[in-house]
Motif scaffolding. Structure first.
Motif, PDB file in Angstrom:
ATOM      1  N   ALA A 194       0.859  -1.193   0.000  1.00 32.98           N
ATOM      2  CA  ALA A 194       0.000   0.000   0.000  1.00 32.98           C
ATOM      3  C   ALA A 194       0.890   1.237   0.000  1.00 32.98           C
ATOM      4  O   ALA A 194       1.926   1.270   0.673  1.00 32.98           O
ATOM      5  N   LEU A 195       0.485   2.218  -0.776  1.00 31.01           N
ATOM      6  CA  LEU A 195       1.220   3.478  -0.890  1.00 31.01           C
ATOM      7  C   LEU A 195       0.251   4.570  -0.447  1.00 31.01           C
ATOM      8  O   LEU A 195      -0.758   4.806  -1.116  1.00 31.01           O
ATOM      9  N   LEU A 196       0.551   5.188   0.678  1.00 33.38           N
ATOM     10  CA  LEU A 196      -0.401   6.162   1.222  1.00 33.38           C
ATOM     11  C   LEU A 196       0.288   7.439   1.685  1.00 33.38           C
ATOM     12  O   LEU A 196       1.498   7.460   1.910  1.00 33.38           O
ATOM     13  N   GLY A 197      -0.507   8.482   1.829  1.00 36.67           N
ATOM     14  CA  GLY A 197      -0.021   9.822   2.192  1.00 36.67           C
ATOM     15  C   GLY A 197       0.161   9.968   3.663  1.00 36.67           C
ATOM     16  O   GLY A 197       0.463   8.981   4.310  1.00 36.67           O
ATOM     17  N   PRO A 198       0.043  11.156   4.168  1.00 36.49           N
ATOM     18  CA  PRO A 198      -0.781  12.298   3.758  1.00 36.49           C
ATOM     19  C   PRO A 198      -0.190  13.045   2.558  1.00 36.49           C
ATOM     20  O   PRO A 198       0.943  13.523   2.657  1.00 36.49           O
ATOM     21  N   CYS A 199      -0.946  13.134   1.491  1.00 38.06           N
ATOM     22  CA  CYS A 199      -0.358  13.716   0.295  1.00 38.06           C
ATOM     23  C   CYS A 199      -1.410  14.213  -0.694  1.00 38.06           C
ATOM     24  O   CYS A 199      -1.911  13.450  -1.509  1.00 38.06           O
ATOM     25  N   HIS A 200      -1.737  15.492  -0.609  1.00 40.57           N
ATOM     26  CA  HIS A 200      -2.548  16.112  -1.657  1.00 40.57           C
ATOM     27  C   HIS A 200      -1.737  16.139  -2.943  1.00 40.57           C
ATOM     28  O   HIS A 200      -0.602  16.638  -2.944  1.00 40.57           O
ATOM     29  N   ALA A 201      -2.327  15.680  -4.030  1.00 38.42           N
ATOM     30  CA  ALA A 201      -1.622  15.688  -5.313  1.00 38.42           C
ATOM     31  C   ALA A 201      -1.161  17.101  -5.699  1.00 38.42           C
ATOM     32  O   ALA A 201      -0.081  17.271  -6.270  1.00 38.42           O
ATOM     33  N   GLU A 202      -1.951  18.089  -5.353  1.00 30.02           N
ATOM     34  CA  GLU A 202      -1.623  19.469  -5.728  1.00 30.02           C
ATOM     35  C   GLU A 202      -0.261  19.888  -5.183  1.00 30.02           C
ATOM     36  O   GLU A 202       0.470  20.652  -5.814  1.00 30.02           O
ATOM     37  N   GLU A 203       0.069  19.405  -3.979  1.00 29.05           N
ATOM     38  CA  GLU A 203       1.361  19.793  -3.406  1.00 29.05           C
ATOM     39  C   GLU A 203       2.509  19.021  -4.040  1.00 29.05           C
ATOM     40  O   GLU A 203       3.651  19.477  -4.014  1.00 29.05           O
ATOM     41  N   VAL A 204       2.225  17.860  -4.605  1.00 30.13           N
ATOM     42  CA  VAL A 204       3.251  17.148  -5.378  1.00 30.13           C
ATOM     43  C   VAL A 204       3.553  17.962  -6.643  1.00 30.13           C
ATOM     44  O   VAL A 204       4.717  18.181  -6.996  1.00 30.13           O
ATOM     45  N   ALA A 205       2.493  18.440  -7.286  1.00 25.64           N
ATOM     46  CA  ALA A 205       2.691  19.263  -8.492  1.00 25.64           C
ATOM     47  C   ALA A 205       3.559  20.472  -8.168  1.00 25.64           C
ATOM     48  O   ALA A 205       4.431  20.858  -8.943  1.00 25.64           O
ATOM     49  N   ALA A 206       3.339  21.044  -6.989  1.00 27.42           N
ATOM     50  CA  ALA A 206       4.106  22.231  -6.588  1.00 27.42           C
ATOM     51  C   ALA A 206       5.457  21.860  -5.978  1.00 27.42           C
ATOM     52  O   ALA A 206       6.222  22.729  -5.559  1.00 27.42           O
ATOM     53  N   GLU A 207       5.743  20.561  -5.944  1.00 24.45           N
ATOM     54  CA  GLU A 207       6.998  20.052  -5.374  1.00 24.45           C
ATOM     55  C   GLU A 207       7.229  20.501  -3.935  1.00 24.45           C
ATOM     56  O   GLU A 207       8.346  20.831  -3.529  1.00 24.45           O
ATOM     57  N   LYS A 208       6.142  20.524  -3.173  1.00 25.56           N
ATOM     58  CA  LYS A 208       6.245  20.785  -1.727  1.00 25.56           C
ATOM     59  C   LYS A 208       6.562  19.458  -1.052  1.00 25.56           C
ATOM     60  O   LYS A 208       5.927  18.442  -1.356  1.00 25.56           O
ATOM     61  N   LEU A 209       7.471  19.466  -0.113  1.00 30.59           N
ATOM     62  CA  LEU A 209       7.897  18.211   0.524  1.00 30.59           C
ATOM     63  C   LEU A 209       6.723  17.442   1.131  1.00 30.59           C
ATOM     64  O   LEU A 209       5.967  17.979   1.935  1.00 30.59           O
ATOM     65  N   SER A 210       6.576  16.197   0.724  1.00 25.75           N
ATOM     66  CA  SER A 210       5.511  15.331   1.230  1.00 25.75           C
ATOM     67  C   SER A 210       6.101  13.988   1.636  1.00 25.75           C
ATOM     68  O   SER A 210       7.169  13.603   1.162  1.00 25.75           O
ATOM     69  N   TYR A 211       5.374  13.288   2.515  1.00 24.52           N
ATOM     70  CA  TYR A 211       5.820  11.985   3.002  1.00 24.52           C
ATOM     71  C   TYR A 211       4.884  10.894   2.490  1.00 24.52           C
ATOM     72  O   TYR A 211       3.669  11.007   2.633  1.00 24.52           O
ATOM     73  N   LEU A 212       5.463   9.866   1.882  1.00 22.01           N
ATOM     74  CA  LEU A 212       4.680   8.706   1.451  1.00 22.01           C
ATOM     75  C   LEU A 212       5.095   7.502   2.287  1.00 22.01           C
ATOM     76  O   LEU A 212       6.284   7.305   2.544  1.00 22.01           O
ATOM     77  N   THR A 213       4.109   6.721   2.701  1.00 25.51           N
ATOM     78  CA  THR A 213       4.407   5.484   3.421  1.00 25.51           C
ATOM     79  C   THR A 213       4.146   4.290   2.508  1.00 25.51           C
ATOM     80  O   THR A 213       3.104   4.213   1.855  1.00 25.51           O
TER      81      THR A 213
END
Lengths: 347, 347
Positions: free
Chosen positions: B136-155
């Motif tokens: 399973a690949l889960l966030g917390p991760c709004h796609a919009e912030e990936v587009a903006a290349e804001k640091l996000s964590y995926l588990t």
């Protein structure tokens, strides 16, 4: 209910909110308001001119006095609701013997500056107040929402949970729900820690991290806070001192309860939080000094970061987030570098 | 690293974000995009016309195909990233034998509608996919912030944590940090539960509860979620099935980690969350039917509330909050009454 007479010391937003809650419930309150102009204004206009001015106050139930000792003489339960920065100055005006046997309810969210200790320790050392007579009253509770009568939860904590429950009964109303627990030191530490993490959340915001990151940062902060409280063995210290080991004493408190996680959330997510605003300026490149000048005040998380850093030197909990916030504020670590370090420890 | 070949199934915002992450890291991706017009647009203009259209895509690394089986044939790791409502329809086009031995990475945040089970169970039952090949690949991760290349964590979660770690390495970048764990069922349940609580947060907002209350509600929701996950003994079920009991298996997962508490926070606090918006309309008095018509879509928390209600009939965790959200949505309980019940259980 025991028929307590209440006194409230302080006349800022939070004190005004607490006076509103008590008088809305029909309880008389002896209220210490230092400034005589402010006293007259409240008596005539039925609201505090400067703070929480939209809260209507039932003056029929108020005995407004300017002498702190008079409030103590007239009351069984003394609610202390001044900013932690001013508590020593206020207490200097108090006659030690007036505090004897009184129940002290601290609505102060911070550490006593100078000695850098929790208020119960300061009162024990300097005024002979015993821990069994000391209670903490904590949110999550923005005073503004009390004025608007939006439902809020207050936690009353004390080693004698029955008395805490008794006192809480005076505050319970259509817009206030109450919770009690015995973790008197833990809830106070949580109220201090949350300001550090909220300040850090502000720094992250100032550095232009987004909502995804913020949620990870806050979740990890909640975990770090619980780790500190658990390691400090708060509950056990209290229990050990007073030999009141009951079933409920033996368990860790529930760190997801409102007074722990709830208060952390409302403080970290509120754009109006002073700690968050202060942190935001630091993140945007202001120095600590210029941020203080600009805001014309000190955010509580600033001193809290230093106090907790020193306290944790003894306790030894793993606190990478709080330590880095400390280093950014007090040791000139660059916010960018600091958060690069924080990034690495988040899970 | 094993040199995996990646396939991505789905062409919405979240699929586009994952394609961006992989190709930004220089990895080739076999991308299933059903609509040929959309395919041409992406090839020519280098971004998805409808979803996450501000994310630039390196088309040199993309092999865009319209046949799902072709994606499977060409790839070792299949990332499923379609809304849970469409997963059955998509899988119908898949040749069962093409899935044999492949690593399936589910980026689906929900329960398979109809049989109302987690995707791993559905894939095991209908396609013979073994749990050891499922991640399973889960966030917390709004796609919009990936587009903006804001640091996000995926588990990345899987019972074989080494492979999960291996796969996660392909996603790690300047703006993506990765975490792994073995709680494959727990993380999926958490992703379902968070939508129920976010929908409830929306109802509370619609009923005009304030920030103080919301923080208490969310903190208690976090606790309720952890209670469900713990009681479900997720970890133990997995371990029991596969006899892979290691030291780390024996511990409860840390429910304050980003994939649990972090994802709950970002979903509950985001004003853009569909679940929160849907709940807000319910709180303001819309019926479920009219809210669905108005939004022209179904919020995932709506079906999730029913699924979890039934699943918990077997597990027996204390879930007063989720149960009342269920009753408001599915049994015509009035939101006002429902939240009066919720008020009583919060601490």
């Amino acid at each position: 209910m025991a028929g307590y007479k209440f006194g409230v010391v302080g006349s800022g937003s939070w004190a005004t909110a607490l006076v509103k809650i008590l008088t809305d419930n029909g309880h008389r309150v002896n209220w210490w308001v230092r400034n005589e102009k402010q006293q007259d204004y409240i008596k005539q206009r039925r609201h505090n001119p400067q703070y929480l001015s939209n809260a209507y106050l039932n003056v029929q139930l108020l005995n407004i006095v300017s002498n702190a000792n008079e409030v103590l003489q007239l009351s069984d339960v003394i609610v202390l609701a001044v900013p932690s920065a001013f508590i020593c100055e206020v207490l200097k005006q108090v006659n030690k013997k007036e505090l004897a046997g009184k129940k002290i309810v601290s609505a102060i969210k911070g550490i006593v500056p100078g000695p850098d200790v929790l208020l119960n320790d300061y009162l024990a050392e300097n005024y002979g107040v015993e821990l069994q007579n000391y209670f903490a009253l904590l949110g999550p509770c923005h005073a503004e929402e009390v004025a608007a009568e939006k439902l809020s939860y207050l936690t009353f904590s004390g080693i004698d949970e029955d008395i805490a429950e008794n006192i809480s009964g005076y505050f319970k109303s259509s817009y206030i729900n109450t919770v009690t627990n015995q973790d008197i030191l833990g809830v106070q530490y949580a109220a201090v820690l949350k300001n550090i993490y909220a300040l850090g959340a502000g720094i992250a915001h100032g550095l232009e991290y987004g909502d995804n990151f913020l949620s990870v940062y806050i979740a990890n902060s909640a975990d770090e806070m619980a780790g500190f409280l658990r390691k400090a063995g708060i509950q056990h210290i209290v229990v050990g001192e007073h030999q009141q080991q009951t079933e409920s004493n033996k368990r860790d408190p529930n760190y997801a309860a409102s007074v722990y996680l709830g208060d952390l959330l409302v403080t970290c997510y509120s754009p109006y939080s002073r700690n968050r605003t202060f942190g935001n300026m630091i993140g945007k490149g202001y120095t600590v000094q210029s941020a203080q000048l600009e805001m014309n005040m000190v955010a509580e998380g600033y001193n809290a970061a230093k106090c907790i850093y020193h306290i944790n030197n003894k306790i030894g909990a793993e606190m990478p987030i709080a330590s880095i916030v400390y280093r950014i504020l007090w040791e000139k670590m660059s916010p960018v570098e600091g958060f690069e370090e924080i990034e690495k420890v988040l899970i």
